[in-house]
Enzyme design. Structure first.
Site, short mmCIF file in Angstrom:
data_model
loop_
_atom_site.label_atom_id
_atom_site.label_comp_id
_atom_site.label_asym_id
_atom_site.label_seq_id
_atom_site.Cartn_x
_atom_site.Cartn_y
_atom_site.Cartn_z
N TYR A 150 0.84 -1.20 0.00
CA TYR A 150 0.00 0.00 0.00
C TYR A 150 0.88 1.25 0.00
O TYR A 150 0.63 2.19 -0.76
CB TYR A 150 -0.91 -0.01 1.23
CG TYR A 150 -2.05 0.98 1.18
CD1 TYR A 150 -3.15 0.76 0.35
CD2 TYR A 150 -2.05 2.13 1.97
CE1 TYR A 150 -4.22 1.65 0.31
CE2 TYR A 150 -3.11 3.02 1.94
CZ TYR A 150 -4.19 2.78 1.11
OH TYR A 150 -5.23 3.67 1.07
N LYS A 154 0.82 3.62 -3.29
CA LYS A 154 0.20 4.93 -3.12
C LYS A 154 1.21 6.06 -3.37
O LYS A 154 0.84 7.13 -3.86
CB LYS A 154 -0.41 5.05 -1.72
CG LYS A 154 -1.67 4.21 -1.56
CD LYS A 154 -2.77 4.62 -2.54
CE LYS A 154 -4.07 3.91 -2.30
NZ LYS A 154 -5.16 4.37 -3.20
#
Length: 261
Positions: A150, A154
């Site tokens: 993540y 991101k």
């Protein structure tokens, strides 16, 4: 472009969470909304609730994204705002399997690439500015302890949003990056259920998805790149940039605290 001129909207990942809240808010403001989600039942449920149009599909699949854009364009007669919102989170570290890395990169990064490939030939140099909202996360500005995939994807999503803004702003493209911290969605709930220290920390100041949607709607009256529903994230981001050693030391202290529980 102002909030009042956003009349034709597409939202991916709109079967729940932030995406559903965005779809509801824009519909309440008078926009016609196309609801996309991998979960067809959820997409139809939200579309039925708001009087929108459901176009289920995989935001990480280029053919599905092209079909979404083509369908929305045909149904709405154009698109004023595209909310590239779909995202996934996997707990893990350097041992996370390659298949999970590839899945998360596909949803959290390539979905935005596919959207821009499908939209920009229609949007650029088209007269009135068009707006692309990319849901990044505060993790793209900072990091998320407990999830390497993540955090990395991101950051990549933020970098792509920055590149789009720097490259095409003069050609009528307004790119904004939505970077919330904790939001009361299924993603955060699952993290708490699994005993994630980072999830429990984020839950303390978590916002309702509707509150995030309100901040987004207000931001459409301007062109600011970063949309920060949690204002404190700006201070964290400044510290990270100005004193990375101190910031990383603080994050590692949090990590040690999670491990000692």
């Amino acid at each position: 472009m102002t909030n009042g001129s956003v009349k034709r909207v597409v939202v991916t990942g709109a079967g729940g969470g932030i995406g559903a809240a965005l779809a509801r808010r824009f519909a309440a403001d008078g926009a016609r909304v196309v609801v996309n989600d991998l979960d067809a039942e959820a997409a139809h449920a939200v579309a039925g609730e708001i009087g929108g149009i459901a176009v289920p599909g995989d935001a990480a699949g280029e053919q599905d994204v092209q079909r979404l854009v083509d369908t929305a364009w045909g149904e709405l007669g154009g698109i004023d705002l595209f909310c590239s919102n779909a995202g996934v989170l996997s707990a893990g570290d350097e041992t996370t399997p390659d298949a999970r890395w590839q899945r998360d990169f596909g949803v959290n990064v390539m979905s935005h690439v596919y959207v821009s490939r499908a939209l920009l030939p229609r949007w650029l140099d088209g007269g009135e500015p068009k707006r692309l909202l990319i849901t990044v996360s505060a993790a793209g500005l900072l990091t998320l302890l407990g999830s390497a995939t993540y955090s990395v994807t991101k950051h990549a999503a933020l970098a792509y949003a920055e590149w789009l803004r720097a490259t095409y702003a003069h050609r009528g493209l307004i790119v904004q990056a939505l970077c919330p911290q904790g939001v009361r969605t299924d993603m955060l709930t699952r993290g708490n259920d699994r005993g994630s220290g980072a999830a429990s920390l984020l839950a303390e100041g978590a916002l309702a998805p509707s509150a995030v949607a309100d901040v987004v709607a207000d931001s459409l009256d301007g062109t600011g790149f970063l949309i920060l529903p949690h204002p404190e994230v700006e201070d964290y981001y400044r510290l990270r940039a100005s004193d990375p050693d101190r910031w990383l030391g603080g994050m590692n202290k949090l990590q040690r605290g999670f491990e000692s529980r």
